[in-house]
Enzyme design. Structure first.
Site, PDB file in Angstrom:
ATOM      1  CB  CYS A  16     -17.870  -0.321   9.461  1.00 40.42           C
ATOM      2  SG  CYS A  16     -16.714  -1.058  10.644  1.00 40.42           S
ATOM      3  CB  CYS A  64      -1.530   4.076   8.109  1.00 44.19           C
ATOM      4  SG  CYS A  64      -2.676   4.622   6.815  1.00 44.19           S
ATOM      5  CB  CYS A 107      -0.585   0.125   8.305  1.00 41.13           C
ATOM      6  SG  CYS A 107      -1.193  -1.155   7.192  1.00 41.13           S
ATOM      7  CB  CYS A 128     -14.929  -7.548   7.012  1.00 45.39           C
ATOM      8  SG  CYS A 128     -16.217  -7.353   8.235  1.00 45.39           S
ATOM      9  CB  CYS A 142      -0.914  -0.003   1.228  1.00 46.24           C
ATOM     10  SG  CYS A 142      -2.002   1.432   1.262  1.00 46.24           S
ATOM     11  CB  CYS A 182     -18.087  -5.474   5.923  1.00 44.00           C
ATOM     12  SG  CYS A 182     -17.162  -4.018   6.474  1.00 44.00           S
ATOM     13  NE  ARG A 237     -16.690  -5.756  14.298  1.00 40.92           N
ATOM     14  CZ  ARG A 237     -17.033  -5.197  13.153  1.00 40.92           C
ATOM     15  NH1 ARG A 237     -16.164  -4.478  12.499  1.00 40.92           N
ATOM     16  NH2 ARG A 237     -18.228  -5.361  12.657  1.00 40.92           N
TER      17      ARG A 237
HETATM   18  S1  SF4 Z   1      -4.044   1.166   6.949  1.00 41.17           S
HETATM   19 FE1  SF4 Z   1      -2.405   0.134   5.791  1.00 41.17          FE
HETATM   20  S2  SF4 Z   1      -3.470  -0.746   4.023  1.00 41.17           S
HETATM   21 FE2  SF4 Z   1      -4.837   0.801   4.895  1.00 41.17          FE
HETATM   22  S3  SF4 Z   1      -4.400   2.699   3.805  1.00 41.17           S
HETATM   23 FE3  SF4 Z   1      -3.075   2.714   5.651  1.00 41.17          FE
HETATM   24  S4  SF4 Z   1      -1.138   1.781   4.931  1.00 41.17           S
HETATM   25 FE4  SF4 Z   1      -2.698   1.262   3.412  1.00 41.17          FE
END
Ligand code: SF4
Length: 333
Positions: free
Chosen positions: A207, A76, A79, A116, A72, A147, A279
């Site tokens: 959600c 974040c 993540c 999901c 990705c 989901c 949740r």
């Molecule tokens: S949480 Fe992870 S998978 Fe989702 S947008 Fe952020 S970096 Fe990408």
């Protein structure tokens, strides 16, 4: 005594926060005051509100599958699927329809009512969305609620998912508006709010929740809950996650959150969003059964079920069945 309120002060307070009414005008002062209540009073109020709208013994069970893992472009900080961090998660292609349907059928046999599907995208490309729509149709045909969490959506994309039969779309606010910039720089808080609006406008249930334990302060938890509770409509589902620290991400190695503060966050979410399913989401693997029991007492009434949450561990099904049995909890119809 710290900033928390004494019981005698509490009993003199107006009790409009436990009348179970749906409000969208929560002030930060009100939310802060809830967080500061003596723990027994907070749990009493949360449980009182919970029982107005839900069977206190019923827990909604969802299963989450990563249909497209890793690679990705977003950053974040929590993540392991971001390309920015060395976490050992390999980028994979979108799973095949047959493989997804086999996983969904297995989840249904294991007792899940909602399936999901998560993809590590900034936003889906239209050709990928065609394939996700086929998955949504197939999962629905198995008799499961559907989901998806696919990143940001345009209005036409939200409408296509709705037409395919998508019941819920997950898109978290993650944290407070003030702390957000410390966690993500590649998309704005407003981008998230815009996607949530498009999902809502398309008629898909929302959600939306957040993560605690990311180094945020108490005021950020106030800001996150106030933002969620003051959305134009409360999310039907509010996942509250405890950060799972993954080696290689910027948030690895930070201090752990006091589990009582996690339980307080659940309780305040319950009181401020009385009809939402709250949740108890990521982070259960490292949580004691007793902390989870407190979360249910505080008004959590949904869990993810199955040994993996996207790429991080989740309690095994046996452990969850034992816990539900010990607590006398049953799957929500
Ligand atoms: S949480 Fe992870 S998978 Fe989702 S947008 Fe952020 S970096 Fe990408």
């Amino acid at each position: 005594m710290d900033q928390r309120t004494s019981t005698s002060t509490v009993s003199a307070r107006p009790r409009h926060d436990i009348d179970g009414a749906i409000r969208h005008d929560w002030t930060h002062d009100e939310v802060r005051a809830l967080f500061a209540l003596p723990f027994p009073e907070l749990i009493f109020r949360a449980q009182s509100v919970h029982r107005m709208h839900f069977d206190p013994a019923a827990v909604q069970i969802s299963t989450l599958l990563s249909i497209k893992t890793g690679g990705c472009p977003e950053d974040c900080a929590y993540c392991p699927q971001s390309v920015k961090y060395e976490t050992g998660v390999k980028a994979e292609k979108l799973m095949s329809l047959d493989a997804v349907l086999a996983e969904a059928a297995a989840a249904k046999r294991a007792g899940a009512s909602r399936f999901c599907m998560g993809a590590a995208w900034r936003e889906p490309k239209d050709r990928d969305l065609d394939r996700v729509c086929e998955m949504v149709e197939g999962v629905r045909a198995l008799g499961l609620e559907t989901c998806a969490t696919l990143g940001m959506l345009t209005a036409p994309q939200a409408q296509r998912l709705k037409a395919a039969g998508l019941d819920y779309y997950n898109h978290n606010l993650d944290t407070s508006p003030d702390y957000y910039g410390s966690i993500i720089t590649t998309r704005s808080y407003q981008d998230r709010l815009d996607t949530l609006g498009r999902v809502r406008d398309a008629g898909i249930h929302v959600c939306c929740g957040g993560i605690v334990g990311m180094g945020e302060g108490p005021e950020d938890r106030v800001g996150m809950i106030a933002t969620l509770a003051n959305l134009p409509a409360h999310p039907e589902s509010v996942p509250i996650n405890m950060l799972v620290q993954v080696e290689g991400t910027p948030l690895a190695g930070g201090g752990a959150l006091d589990p009582i503060d996690f339980v307080r966050t659940i309780a305040v979410a319950r009181i401020t969003m009385p009809k939402s399913v709250v949740r108890l989401s990521a982070g259960r693997e490292d949580m004691s059964d007793e902390t989870q029991a407190l979360c249910f007492l505080a008004g959590a009434n949904s869990i993810f079920y199955g040994p993996k949450l996207l790429t991080t561990p989740n309690p095994g099904r046996d452990r969850d069945l034992r816990l539900m049995d010990r607590l006398g909890l049953v799957p929500m119809e």
